[in-house]
Design a protein around this motif. Sequence first.
Motif, PDB file in Angstrom:
ATOM      1  N   ILE A  14     -60.839  37.599 -11.971  1.00 29.19           N
ATOM      2  CA  ILE A  14     -60.087  36.542 -11.614  1.00 29.19           C
ATOM      3  C   ILE A  14     -60.210  35.421 -12.752  1.00 29.19           C
ATOM      4  CG2 ILE A  14     -60.194  34.612  -9.898  1.00 29.19           C
ATOM      5  CD1 ILE A  14     -61.890  36.635  -7.992  1.00 29.19           C
ATOM      6  N   ARG A  15     -59.020  34.897 -13.220  1.00 22.89           N
ATOM      7  CA  ARG A  15     -58.836  33.981 -14.286  1.00 22.89           C
ATOM      8  C   ARG A  15     -58.426  32.612 -13.681  1.00 22.89           C
ATOM      9  NH1 ARG A  15     -57.369  38.818 -16.217  1.00 22.89           N
ATOM     10  NH2 ARG A  15     -58.283  39.550 -18.021  1.00 22.89           N
ATOM     11  N   ILE A  48     -69.605  29.315  -6.862  1.00 25.76           N
ATOM     12  CA  ILE A  48     -68.691  30.216  -7.167  1.00 25.76           C
ATOM     13  C   ILE A  48     -68.634  31.406  -6.143  1.00 25.76           C
ATOM     14  CG2 ILE A  48     -67.563  31.929  -8.740  1.00 25.76           C
ATOM     15  CD1 ILE A  48     -68.513  29.930 -11.016  1.00 25.76           C
ATOM     16  N   GLY A  49     -69.699  32.035  -5.927  1.00 25.55           N
ATOM     17  CA  GLY A  49     -70.021  33.204  -5.095  1.00 25.55           C
ATOM     18  C   GLY A  49     -69.308  32.843  -3.647  1.00 25.55           C
ATOM     19  N   GLY A  71     -70.654  37.707 -11.715  1.00 31.20           N
ATOM     20  CA  GLY A  71     -70.757  36.580 -12.684  1.00 31.20           C
ATOM     21  C   GLY A  71     -69.494  36.187 -13.304  1.00 31.20           C
ATOM     22  N   LYS A  72     -69.734  35.138 -14.530  1.00 32.35           N
ATOM     23  CA  LYS A  72     -68.775  34.451 -15.044  1.00 32.35           C
ATOM     24  C   LYS A  72     -68.711  34.572 -16.515  1.00 32.35           C
ATOM     25  CE  LYS A  72     -70.693  30.221 -14.736  1.00 32.35           C
ATOM     26  NZ  LYS A  72     -71.785  31.056 -15.094  1.00 32.35           N
ATOM     27  N   LYS A  80     -63.668  32.999 -16.435  1.00 30.02           N
ATOM     28  CA  LYS A  80     -63.260  34.493 -15.772  1.00 30.02           C
ATOM     29  C   LYS A  80     -64.390  35.066 -14.823  1.00 30.02           C
ATOM     30  CE  LYS A  80     -61.064  36.293 -20.121  1.00 30.02           C
ATOM     31  NZ  LYS A  80     -61.393  37.195 -21.225  1.00 30.02           N
ATOM     32  N   CYS A  81     -64.196  35.269 -13.544  1.00 33.32           N
ATOM     33  CA  CYS A  81     -65.119  35.537 -12.490  1.00 33.32           C
ATOM     34  C   CYS A  81     -65.052  36.951 -12.304  1.00 33.32           C
ATOM     35  CB  CYS A  81     -64.822  34.745 -11.297  1.00 33.32           C
ATOM     36  SG  CYS A  81     -64.820  32.885 -11.712  1.00 33.32           S
TER      37      CYS A  81
END
Length: 136
Positions: A14-15, A48-49, A71-72, A80-81
Amino acid sequence: MAQSKTGHNLQITIRLFIDDFEDVLQERYDQSIILNEDNNPALIENSIGKYLSKKLNIKLNGKDATLNYLGKEYDNDIVKCYVEIENTNEIKSVSVTNKLLFDLFEEQQNIVHLRLKGKRKSFVLIKENDKGMLNF
């Protein structure tokens, strides 16, 4: 979001623009969130999670899949995730509902790229149409 199958797991990237993502995480979870390598990694990873699990839904063969946030990493003004779905044998359909950033930005557009079993499909998802599907 780019997706590819590696072994029996579906990997998802995911960006997001750092400033937009930071704004939504601050509004939803904690005003102190600053997306950079040095700022409170545990709070950032947890936030984020949680956010990804609430705003991103993937169904495989019509059944909800469990997303594992890995992670990212930061790349200039992009974060970026990385998310993974394990045990993705015998996929006949993939459905993606992507509501990332819709809660803060009315005009948000999310681009989704699916690539699996030699088929590729891309969607532009908006608040009023936040779901895309690929059948095999």
